[in-house]
Motif scaffolding. Structure first.
Motif, mmCIF file in Angstrom:
data_model
loop_
_atom_site.group_PDB
_atom_site.id
_atom_site.type_symbol
_atom_site.label_atom_id
_atom_site.label_comp_id
_atom_site.label_asym_id
_atom_site.label_seq_id
_atom_site.Cartn_x
_atom_site.Cartn_y
_atom_site.Cartn_z
ATOM 1 N N ARG A 119 0.338 -1.299 0.184
ATOM 2 C CA ARG A 119 0.119 -0.012 0.168
ATOM 3 C C ARG A 119 0.941 1.520 0.167
ATOM 4 N N GLU A 121 1.847 4.088 0.927
ATOM 5 C CA GLU A 121 0.739 4.949 2.805
ATOM 6 C C GLU A 121 2.122 5.728 2.860
ATOM 7 N N ARG A 127 4.003 1.226 10.468
ATOM 8 C CA ARG A 127 3.819 1.810 9.001
ATOM 9 C C ARG A 127 4.451 1.305 7.495
ATOM 10 N N TYR A 128 4.282 0.419 6.709
ATOM 11 C CA TYR A 128 5.327 0.220 5.690
ATOM 12 C C TYR A 128 4.389 0.153 4.173
ATOM 13 N N GLN A 133 0.944 -9.833 6.061
ATOM 14 C CA GLN A 133 0.136 -10.155 7.042
ATOM 15 C C GLN A 133 -0.215 -11.852 6.931
ATOM 16 N N ARG A 263 -14.531 -0.390 10.013
ATOM 17 C CA ARG A 263 -14.165 -1.006 8.970
ATOM 18 C C ARG A 263 -13.458 0.171 7.779
ATOM 19 N N ALA A 286 -3.098 -1.054 15.983
ATOM 20 C CA ALA A 286 -4.136 -1.871 15.444
ATOM 21 C C ALA A 286 -3.353 -2.857 15.201
ATOM 22 N N GLY A 288 -4.870 -6.153 13.309
ATOM 23 C CA GLY A 288 -5.834 -6.786 12.549
ATOM 24 C C GLY A 288 -6.665 -6.888 12.763
HETATM 25 P P1 AMP Z 1 -6.265 -3.826 7.696
HETATM 26 O O1 AMP Z 1 -6.740 -4.910 6.915
HETATM 27 O O2 AMP Z 1 -6.171 -2.289 6.255
HETATM 28 O O3 AMP Z 1 -7.012 -3.382 9.225
HETATM 29 O O4 AMP Z 1 -5.326 -4.490 8.152
HETATM 30 C C1 AMP Z 1 -5.260 -5.578 8.793
HETATM 31 C C2 AMP Z 1 -3.736 -5.092 10.125
HETATM 32 O O5 AMP Z 1 -2.685 -5.433 8.818
HETATM 33 C C3 AMP Z 1 -3.760 -4.176 10.314
HETATM 34 O O6 AMP Z 1 -4.397 -4.272 12.099
HETATM 35 C C4 AMP Z 1 -2.433 -3.868 10.763
HETATM 36 O O7 AMP Z 1 -1.886 -4.187 11.790
HETATM 37 C C5 AMP Z 1 -1.592 -4.448 9.350
HETATM 38 N N1 AMP Z 1 -1.625 -3.068 8.582
HETATM 39 C C6 AMP Z 1 -1.538 -2.797 7.519
HETATM 40 N N2 AMP Z 1 -1.834 -2.021 6.775
HETATM 41 C C7 AMP Z 1 -0.752 -2.526 7.124
HETATM 42 C C8 AMP Z 1 0.669 -1.414 6.954
HETATM 43 N N3 AMP Z 1 0.798 0.153 5.847
HETATM 44 N N4 AMP Z 1 1.576 -1.180 7.309
HETATM 45 C C9 AMP Z 1 1.895 -2.740 7.953
HETATM 46 N N5 AMP Z 1 1.466 -3.228 8.743
HETATM 47 C C10 AMP Z 1 0.271 -2.406 8.208
#
Ligand code: AMP
Length: 428
Positions: A119, A121, A127-128, A133, A263, A286, A288
């Protein structure tokens, strides 16, 4: 090549990182732990490509989400295909379910997977742009017990981190009741259009739920009076949610109901949930989340609905907050000894010792490429290994090895035929 360019190619791309040493082992250990729990619950592995047709995600997560609008890495091939690096796991697994005719298998089809996601971001701590996942999906059943089981399994996996995990749950209701709510919400924002930010005025027509999440001060003020989703839920939605909660109660999984939890993605209906832990500086991180996505297959253009529920855990963050011994990888071995050889014959024969010990599942370290005993002893000491197995010309001739305890400098000559037994009984 310009100096600046030279420097750039010797650095990882922003938001990405190399994973080596202990971090690698920990990540591997996390996946092993998560996979083992998933296997116990009857899930089976799936690996989908990292690259998919862009439409899989545009239709899957929704075109008016942050992921689709700003964060997706897209590319056009020379042949004109629009592709994207996967920003999340569920849409690709649903594509695989449909493409591979999994609808004709016994339902639900339960799958687990893991790997890198992308992503675009703004990178910051935790945050990467390439992150990892672990995910689970259960496709083909709308039974609320599966929503609870999903939230339960994620909780079990995260519990091993040694941290206090908070599970937040909410319901978005059936697709129909959500539609009704979205109409009310749109009407509310249209009435208050003058009072919300310009950016949010646009979002009202594309994704009004996102306006609820807005960080703009003027919108936040208006949001205090916005209609509440839980008040427009129909009986079916209420019943589904109550069942999920009672299954969680029964499994003794603690949870908090958070009616602001929505979400970000379009595909959710009914149950949504997220896991958090508190970091040292008191902020909530967060780890997950997941939820039910009964409308996803239709959104992706399939001619049949496929009810499903899934979960995605953020591996990078879990590793950051977990203790050193939380997730041990089975590939990581603690060496019981260091093998030192000297002389051409010993060097040649030493591989037999290494292989015999490997056969007996005894891990040792060695430096076969080194010759001098001093260099090898120094190496063994730097690795903090207590026992050295010294194998020189004399030992090679007599099929023995000298075991030296580096702590008290004691040494003992052992026949090679007894070495396995001897090492297994050493305390290290
Ligand atoms: P999401 O489904 O977008 O809520 O992502 C699930 C989990 O993935 C989040 O709660 C974070 O722990 C992790 N996550 C999402 N985006 C990132 C990111 N850019 N870098 C690191 N971890 C991420």
């Amino acid at each position: 090549m310009k100096d600046e360019q030279k420097q750039n190619i010797l650095q990882t791309v922003r938001g990405t990182r190399d994973i080596t040493g202990n971090l690698y082992y920990k990540k591997q250990g996390f996946y092993e732990h998560a996979q083992t729990i998933a296997e116990y619950y009857g899930f089976q592995p799936i690996e989908t490509p990292i690259i998919e047709h862009q439409a899989v995600f545009l239709k899957g997560v929704g075109e008016h989400t942050d992921i689709a609008e700003k964060e997706m890495y897209s590319l056009e091939t020379a042949g004109g295909d629009m592709l994207a690096l996967r920003p999340e796991g569920t849409a690709g697994v649903m594509r695989a379910y449909i493409e591979n005719g999994m609808g004709s298998m016994p339902q639900p089809v339960k799958m687990y997977y893991g790997g890198p996601y992308f992503r675009h971001e703004r990178p910051q701590k935790g945050r990467y742009r390439q992150f990892y996942q672990f995910g689970l999906e259960s496709m083909g059943s709308s039974n609320p017990i599966l929503d609870a089981q999903m939230a339960h399994i994620g909780y079990l996996i995260l519990q091993e981190s040694g941290r206090k995990i908070t599970l937040k749950v909410n319901t978005l209701g059936t697709i129909e009741s959500r539609k009704k709510y979205l109409q009310e919400l749109t009407a509310f924002y249209t009435k208050n259009a003058e009072s919300i930010s310009a950016k949010d005025q646009e979002r009202v027509h594309t994704n009004p739920m996102r306006v609820l999440d807005s960080k703009e001060p003027e919108t936040i003020a208006v949001n205090a009076n916005a209609p509440v989703l839980s008040e427009s839920l129909d009986d079916e939605s209420q019943k589904h949610f109550q069942s999920v909660l009672s299954y969680l109660d029964d499994a003794k999984i603690p949870y908090v109901i958070d009616n602001k939890l929505v979400r970000g993605l379009d595909y959710y209906s009914h149950t949504v949930f997220e896991y958090f832990t508190e970091t040292e500086d008191g902020t909530s991180l967060a780890l997950g989340g997941g939820g039910r996505y009964d409308g996803l297959a239709d959104m992706m253009g399939h001619n049949k609905s496929v009810p499903g529920v899934g979960l995605g855990l953020g591996v990078d963050r879990v590793l950051e907050i977990s203790t050193e011994t939380s997730y041990l990888a089975s590939i990581q071995k603690t060496p019981r000894a260091f093998l030192i050889q000297q002389g051409a014959q010993a060097q040649m024969k030493s591989y037999k010792i290494i292989e015999a010990l490997r056969g007996a599942d005894i891990a040792i370290t060695h430096g076969r490429e080194k010759d001098g005993i001093g260099a090898q002893l120094g190496y063994a000491e730097s690795l903090g290994i207590r026992y050295a197995l010294i194998f020189g010309q004399n030992e090679a001739d007599t099929d023995t090895v000298m075991v030296k305890d580096m702590l008290n400098r004691n040494q003992e000559t052992i026949p090679l035929s007894e070495l396995t037994h001897y090492l297994l009984h050493l305390s290290i």
